[in-house]
Design a protein around this motif. Structure first.
Motif, PDB file in Angstrom:
ATOM      1  N   MET A  99      38.880   8.204  94.277  1.00  0.00           N
ATOM      2  CA  MET A  99      39.514   6.927  93.929  1.00  0.00           C
ATOM      3  C   MET A  99      40.875   7.109  93.287  1.00  0.00           C
ATOM      4  O   MET A  99      41.786   6.327  93.533  1.00  0.00           O
TER       5      MET A  99
ATOM      6  N   ASN B 178      39.018   3.766  83.644  1.00  0.00           N
ATOM      7  CA  ASN B 178      38.050   4.456  84.506  1.00  0.00           C
ATOM      8  C   ASN B 178      36.977   3.491  84.984  1.00  0.00           C
ATOM      9  O   ASN B 178      36.570   3.518  86.144  1.00  0.00           O
ATOM     10  N   ASP B 179      36.496   2.620  84.068  1.00  0.00           N
ATOM     11  CA  ASP B 179      35.468   1.644  84.444  1.00  0.00           C
ATOM     12  C   ASP B 179      36.001   0.685  85.497  1.00  0.00           C
ATOM     13  O   ASP B 179      35.301   0.347  86.456  1.00  0.00           O
TER      14      ASP B 179
ATOM     15  N   LEU C 230      38.257  18.440  73.881  1.00  0.00           N
ATOM     16  CA  LEU C 230      36.842  18.577  73.520  1.00  0.00           C
ATOM     17  C   LEU C 230      36.549  19.915  72.840  1.00  0.00           C
ATOM     18  O   LEU C 230      35.415  20.217  72.510  1.00  0.00           O
TER      19      LEU C 230
ATOM     20  N   PRO D  95      38.956   5.134  79.049  1.00  0.00           N
ATOM     21  CA  PRO D  95      37.628   4.773  79.550  1.00  0.00           C
ATOM     22  C   PRO D  95      37.620   3.393  80.218  1.00  0.00           C
ATOM     23  O   PRO D  95      36.980   3.213  81.259  1.00  0.00           O
TER      24      PRO D  95
ATOM     25  N   GLU E  65      34.631  17.502  87.421  1.00  0.00           N
ATOM     26  CA  GLU E  65      33.648  16.790  86.617  1.00  0.00           C
ATOM     27  C   GLU E  65      32.297  17.497  86.652  1.00  0.00           C
ATOM     28  O   GLU E  65      31.581  17.524  85.661  1.00  0.00           O
TER      29      GLU E  65
ATOM     30  N   ASP F  98      36.087   2.398  88.782  1.00  0.00           N
ATOM     31  CA  ASP F  98      34.746   2.571  89.336  1.00  0.00           C
ATOM     32  C   ASP F  98      34.244   1.268  89.956  1.00  0.00           C
ATOM     33  O   ASP F  98      33.659   1.259  91.033  1.00  0.00           O
ATOM     34  N   ARG F  99      34.488   0.138  89.269  1.00  0.00           N
ATOM     35  CA  ARG F  99      34.060  -1.169  89.788  1.00  0.00           C
ATOM     36  C   ARG F  99      34.762  -1.484  91.104  1.00  0.00           C
ATOM     37  O   ARG F  99      34.128  -1.873  92.075  1.00  0.00           O
TER      38      ARG F  99
END
Lengths: 297, 372
Positions: free
Chosen positions: B193, B359-360, B116, B356, B86, B363-364
């Motif tokens: 994670m 991923n959120d 990308l 996404p 990253e 992260d939480r």
């Protein structure tokens, strides 16, 4: 004609060129490296759910509302708690040292002692944090010492205690340095006068020494507090499985898989604003004590 | 730092040397954020064809190999290092990587960068030695027919443990849960994670790459049971502690585990039965590469069996190059930790990008777990 005269007066080189030359480089520095980046961060923080490499999705306070979720508030509270505890520990440990250095230590040793105290700052903070790992781990130096004293070994490493020890060790020199500068300027005649008027040493300390050095105390506490809040290496290396803090959380938003730059920027803004607020309070508080002190004189 | 999503580290050929390298890698991790904006010395002119700027893992810089390359081609190699995919992606996206002609992205990052449009398609006519690739890497799932990347090295995530511990020997991830009282605070898990939650998912029979919130939450509650007994989440920095016996078991990347086993033969490495993550690091050319010619020369150089063998051996990597594998000593070739049999890896997976929303969620959950 009068207008032109006023203008000429205003534009006289001596009037404004001097301060500009003096303040220019620092001002430019602040503008380029502090103000413009902060505005950019503010801008990004107002785009809800912005992720790097994805199209903008309009403006709004969404990222700031996300901070209010309990899981993120808990990180804030935890970071503030560590910073506060470290500051108090540093003050409790640092004040006596600074007091002794400034007022009691033999004058010819003073500079050497001061240098000795600052010497650890010459090595990288990462190395110093890693050194604590070797001291605090289960078979480390601290537990060896305890065992040789026939005391039971303790779990030090990977606990909140280890983070407190590491942070206090890291920032104590700053605390001592600023307090020393403040205590060194203390007018000893005031203490003598207080003694002449019948004040006990304890009264002298609390009614003269502490009020006269309170700007220094406030400045050093604030510096340590702010530095703790932003520290990254110590909680990561010493904190164990519960090492989350606000700087780590911000880092994760920018460089973790979520790549949530909008949310990360909002967190940064909250950090910047709370630190700025603390500085404003310090300036007010510092002025206040100065005024009060001069008033009593 | 990093420190989030750190992938690999560096080998530990000897302890003091290893510690120095650990500090270098940690420094890279902890300054990752700062480095992403630091490219003042990396603005070569387009005519500068005698320099090759490479952006790679903190420990993939092998001075011996680099010297040989410069001797042969006259091209000077300049390395910059990162500690996570990253960090590399962020630096490139923010325009700080225009000088690089070679990158070392991992499998899932290749897929993400291709999406990308950030990688130059590989011209197969300019690459020599592709026929040497082991079968698994001829047409890998993250980059079909190696269209944008050349696989270079591989490894697994597993459990490094003290074989003579009274608690017994692990067979699977569940060992950690079954013996969590006895192992309490003698366990470290990787600071990532995806790896930690992924291994827990695997132990429940789910996939590393699930986007199903119910499964992820189930793994999270299982992980909560283990959490009080975990000493720390560390990708690196656990080495001294496991060698000295302060830790009994550590989740580790194979390339980090091998040198520790050499240092202390009582340590063993396990690929858990219910499956683990397999990673591949590749060579790729960014779309902005200023020196394509040198980039292809480097790729061909790294594909040479002799070079690949030497480098993967020194860094305790698994090679994806059959010709290189054949040159390695029998002891290394038969090392089941580095070159496991197909059936051991039958349940294992490659970590792939998540949506996404997932991923959120990760992260939480991760934030909540490491705060409490």
């Amino acid at each position: 004609m009068a207008i032109i005269d006023t203008l000429r007066d205003r534009l006289r080189p001596a009037g404004w060129l001097w301060p500009l030359t003096l303040l220019g480089p620092a001002g430019l520095w602040l503008l380029l490296l502090l103000i413009i980046p902060s505005i950019l961060i503010l801008d990004i923080s107002l785009i809800p759910g912005l992720r790097l490499g994805q199209p903008q999705t309009g403006y709004g306070p969404g990222n700031y509302i996300q901070i209010l979720e309990p899981v993120y508030l808990a990180v804030m509270v935890r970071s503030l708690g560590f910073a506060l505890e470290t500051t108090l520990l540093c003050l409790a440990l640092g004040f006596p040292v600074a007091y002794w250095l400034a007022l009691r230590a033999p004058r010819r040793w003073r500079n050497l002692l001061l240098v000795a105290f600052i010497l650890p700052l010459w090595t990288s903070s990462l190395l110093r944090a890693y050194a604590w790992v070797t001291i605090l781990r289960p078979s480390g130096l601290l537990n060896e010492l305890l065992t040789s004293l026939r005391l039971p070994p303790q779990a030090w490493l990977n606990t909140p205690m280890a983070v407190l020890i590491g942070l206090t060790y890291s920032f104590l020199p700053y605390m001592v340095l600023i307090l020393y500068a403040s205590l060194e300027k203390l007018d000893l005649r005031l203490l003598e006068a207080a003694a002449d008027l019948g004040a006990t040493p304890r009264q002298q300390f609390w009614r003269v020494t502490v009020p006269k050095t309170s700007p220094g105390i406030a400045a050093s506490c604030l510096l340590v507090f702010i530095a703790c809040l932003g520290d990254f290496a110590v909680p990561t290396l010493l904190g164990g499985a519960s090492s989350m803090n606000i700087s780590r959380l911000i880092y994760n938003q920018f460089l973790g898989p979520t790549r949530a730059w909008g949310f990360g920027s909002a967190l940064s803004m909250v950090l910047i604003l709370s630190v700025s607020l603390a500085i404003v309070l310090l300036l007010k508080y510092g002025n206040f004590t100065l005024r009060k002190a001069s008033h009593t004189q | 730092m990093p420190l989030q999503y750190p992938r690999h580290s560096h080998p530990w050929s000897s302890l003091s040397y290893g510690r120095r390298r650990f500090l270098r890698a940690s420094t890279a991790a902890l300054t990752g954020l700062a480095l992403t904006n630091c490219h003042s010395n990396l603005t070569p002119g387009s005519s500068d064809q005698k320099r090759l700027y490479i952006y790679t893992w903190a420990n993939y810089t092998d001075p011996q190999i680099t010297k040989l390359f410069t001797q042969r081609t006259g091209i000077q190699v300049i390395f910059d290092v990162f500690d996570s995919n990253e960090v590399m992606l962020t630096k490139l996206q923010s325009g700080g990587g225009n000088a690089y002609s070679i990158l070392y992205p991992s499998d899932y990052m290749v897929a993400q960068m291709v999406k990308l449009g950030m990688l130059t398609p590989i011209d197969p006519d300019r690459v020599k030695g592709l026929q040497n690739l082991r079968s698994r890497w001829i047409n890998p799932p993250y980059d079909r027919h190696n269209g944008h990347s050349i696989p270079f090295s591989t490894g697994t995530t597993g459990l490094l443990y003290h074989a003579d511990s009274a608690i017994g020997q692990p067979q699977d991830w569940d060992f950690l849960w079954d013996h969590r009282q006895a192992l309490s605070r003698r366990i470290t898990l990787i600071d990532d994670m995806r790896e930690v939650v992924g291994a827990t998912l695997k132990s429940l029979g789910y996939s590393y790459n699930t986007n199903d919130a119910t499964q992820i939450k189930a793994a999270y509650s299982k992980l909560q049971e283990l959490k009080p007994h975990i000493a720390a989440f560390k990708t690196n920095g656990f080495e001294d502690e496991i060698l000295s016996g302060d830790l009994t078991i550590a989740m580790a990347y194979s390339m980090d585990a091998m040198p520790l086993i050499r240092a202390n033969p009582r340590l063993q490495y396990l690929i858990p039965r219910s499956g683990t993550s397999i990673w591949t690091d590749t060579l790729a050319i960014p779309a902005s590469a200023p020196n394509l010619e040198a980039a292809y020369q480097w790729i061909n150089f790294m594909l040479e069996p002799e070079v690949a063998a030497g480098m993967t051996e020194r860094l305790s990597l698994g090679t994806v190059n059959q010709a290189a594998l054949d040159r390695l000593s029998g002891e290394i070739r038969n090392n089941q930790s580095l070159y496991p049999k197909a059936e051991i890896l039958a349940n294992s997976e490659t970590i792939q990008p998540l949506t996404p929303a997932t991923n959120d969620l990760f992260d939480r959950l991760w934030t909540a777990m490491t705060t409490s």
